[in-house]
Design a protein around this motif. Structure first.
Motif, PDB file in Angstrom:
ATOM      1  N   GLU A  63     -28.461 -11.552   3.970  1.00 28.73           N
ATOM      2  CA  GLU A  63     -27.786 -12.347   4.867  1.00 28.73           C
ATOM      3  C   GLU A  63     -27.863 -13.810   4.560  1.00 28.73           C
ATOM      4  O   GLU A  63     -27.066 -14.688   4.820  1.00 28.73           O
ATOM      5  N   GLN A  80     -19.097  -9.224   5.494  1.00 32.61           N
ATOM      6  CA  GLN A  80     -20.206  -8.664   6.158  1.00 32.61           C
ATOM      7  C   GLN A  80     -20.803  -7.456   5.112  1.00 32.61           C
ATOM      8  O   GLN A  80     -21.623  -6.624   5.447  1.00 32.61           O
ATOM      9  N   SER A  81     -20.288  -7.124   3.859  1.00 26.87           N
ATOM     10  CA  SER A  81     -20.495  -6.178   2.924  1.00 26.87           C
ATOM     11  C   SER A  81     -20.464  -4.779   3.569  1.00 26.87           C
ATOM     12  O   SER A  81     -21.621  -4.242   3.517  1.00 26.87           O
ATOM     13  N   LYS A  82     -19.513  -4.425   4.167  1.00 23.61           N
ATOM     14  CA  LYS A  82     -19.474  -3.309   4.993  1.00 23.61           C
ATOM     15  C   LYS A  82     -19.752  -2.030   3.886  1.00 23.61           C
ATOM     16  O   LYS A  82     -19.133  -2.240   2.977  1.00 23.61           O
ATOM     17  N   GLU A 122     -12.954  -9.568   8.144  1.00 22.36           N
ATOM     18  CA  GLU A 122     -13.238  -8.129   8.259  1.00 22.36           C
ATOM     19  C   GLU A 122     -12.467  -7.171   7.437  1.00 22.36           C
ATOM     20  O   GLU A 122     -13.140  -6.208   6.813  1.00 22.36           O
ATOM     21  N   ASN A 164     -15.928  -6.757   2.108  1.00 22.50           N
ATOM     22  CA  ASN A 164     -15.910  -8.002   2.900  1.00 22.50           C
ATOM     23  C   ASN A 164     -16.871  -8.615   3.078  1.00 22.50           C
ATOM     24  O   ASN A 164     -18.068  -8.308   2.437  1.00 22.50           O
ATOM     25  N   THR A 179     -27.563   0.337   7.914  1.00 27.37           N
ATOM     26  CA  THR A 179     -27.318   1.002   9.205  1.00 27.37           C
ATOM     27  C   THR A 179     -26.888   0.160  10.227  1.00 27.37           C
ATOM     28  O   THR A 179     -26.891   0.538  11.299  1.00 27.37           O
ATOM     29  N   VAL A 180     -26.951  -1.182   9.829  1.00 31.14           N
ATOM     30  CA  VAL A 180     -26.349  -2.190  11.004  1.00 31.14           C
ATOM     31  C   VAL A 180     -25.328  -3.081   9.961  1.00 31.14           C
ATOM     32  O   VAL A 180     -25.175  -3.212   8.979  1.00 31.14           O
ATOM     33  N   ARG A 181     -24.649  -4.014  10.730  1.00 29.35           N
ATOM     34  CA  ARG A 181     -23.629  -4.768  10.214  1.00 29.35           C
ATOM     35  C   ARG A 181     -24.612  -6.027   9.587  1.00 29.35           C
ATOM     36  O   ARG A 181     -25.279  -6.624  10.594  1.00 29.35           O
ATOM     37  N   LEU A 182     -24.036  -6.381   8.519  1.00 25.55           N
ATOM     38  CA  LEU A 182     -24.648  -7.611   7.967  1.00 25.55           C
ATOM     39  C   LEU A 182     -23.616  -8.927   8.256  1.00 25.55           C
ATOM     40  O   LEU A 182     -22.620  -8.747   8.249  1.00 25.55           O
ATOM     41  N   ASN A 183     -24.358 -10.012   8.238  1.00 27.92           N
ATOM     42  CA  ASN A 183     -23.426 -11.230   8.549  1.00 27.92           C
ATOM     43  C   ASN A 183     -24.490 -12.423   8.350  1.00 27.92           C
ATOM     44  O   ASN A 183     -25.581 -12.250   8.087  1.00 27.92           O
ATOM     45  N   ARG A 188     -33.158  -1.235   8.765  1.00 33.74           N
ATOM     46  CA  ARG A 188     -31.618  -1.654   8.555  1.00 33.74           C
ATOM     47  C   ARG A 188     -31.132  -0.889   7.401  1.00 33.74           C
ATOM     48  O   ARG A 188     -29.972  -1.513   6.893  1.00 33.74           O
TER      49      ARG A 188
END
Length: 259
Positions: A251, A137-139, A178, A135, A239-243, A91
């Motif tokens: 997370e 999700q910590s983009k 977002e 944001n 490498t993935v979206r965190l949520n 990830r």
């Protein structure tokens, strides 16, 4: 001390990361790599390590450094194992090197960059850094990392950390969805939600690494010691979206903040 390469984070360390927003790793990379890196960084500063009269600025910012010894320092087996623990296997992206290096020199002058902040992580194509964003999700950022390439004591401009401040920032970001908030919007209140947090100094010998939650409030400070401080502060890229529903400690900290 036990080298990080020979152990994993304990449950207590993971819990500390979730609740306090950071974990300190001693001997995260060899001091020999730090010494090699300092030689390269000294050359890049244009200053002479043996002539303090050439240390004319309180801070010199150096860009990204790839290859040995920097990529080696960033990719030790112990660090990779710890990234797996905090973010999750597969990830995060391996580091191609390290940067940026804000090299801080002993100086009575104000370096001009000591405000409290978080490291925002997207929208960086905007030339106005106050418009860069974060944001919930910590983009664009899985961790904030502090790599100590020199010994850092309390007088050597260690990064100041507000322990537990990531929880308040998560609550601040959540309603923005977002789109998130800009650094200017986050800073408008002076990060008042973190004012009551305990302040911790990111000190340690060369080879120490602090792994921090991406929402952790922190700041630089003036250098009142005698020898320059060399530290890298790269992001660990996801490498993935965190949520908040995810399984990783990064997370789980967000979920804790949002109740």
């Amino acid at each position: 001390m036990t080298p990080i390469s020979n152990r994993a984070l304990s449950d207590a360390q993971v819990n500390h990361f979730i609740h306090q927003g950071f974990v300190r790793l001693d001997e995260a990379f060899p001091e020999a790599l730090a010494e090699q890196g300092r030689r390269i960084l000294w050359q890049a500063t244009g200053c002479d390590p043996n002539r303090p009269e050439t240390w004319t600025r309180p801070v010199v910012r150096l860009g990204h450094f790839s290859g040995a010894p920097f990529a080696e320092a960033a990719n030790t087996p112990g660090l990779h194992a710890t990234f797996d623990q905090l973010v999750g296997p597969g990830r995060w992206q391996p580091q191609g090197g390290l940067g940026t290096f804000p090299v801080r020199f002993p100086s009575p002058d104000d370096p001009g960059d000591t405000g409290w902040h978080i490291d925002v992580s997207f929208g960086t194509e905007n030339p106005d850094f106050l418009q860069w964003r974060a944001n919930i999700q910590s983009k664009g950022r899985a961790l904030l990392m502090l790599f100590l390439f020199s010994d850092v004591g309390e007088a050597d401009a260690p990064t100041r950390i507000r322990a537990g401040s990531h929880l308040g920032i998560a609550r601040r970001l959540a309603p923005a969805g977002e789109a998130g908030l800009t650094l200017g919007e986050l800073a408008a209140t002076g990060f008042a939600e973190s004012a009551g947090c305990e302040e911790v100094l990111a000190t340690g010998p060369a080879g120490t690494v602090y792994l921090c939650h991406p929402f952790l409030v922190h700041s630089a400070q003036p250098h009142r010691g005698t020898q320059p401080r060399f530290m890298a502060q790269p992001p660990l890229l996801p490498t993935v979206r965190l949520n908040a529903d995810g399984p990783s400690p990064v997370e789980r900290a967000i979920a804790l903040a949002l109740g």
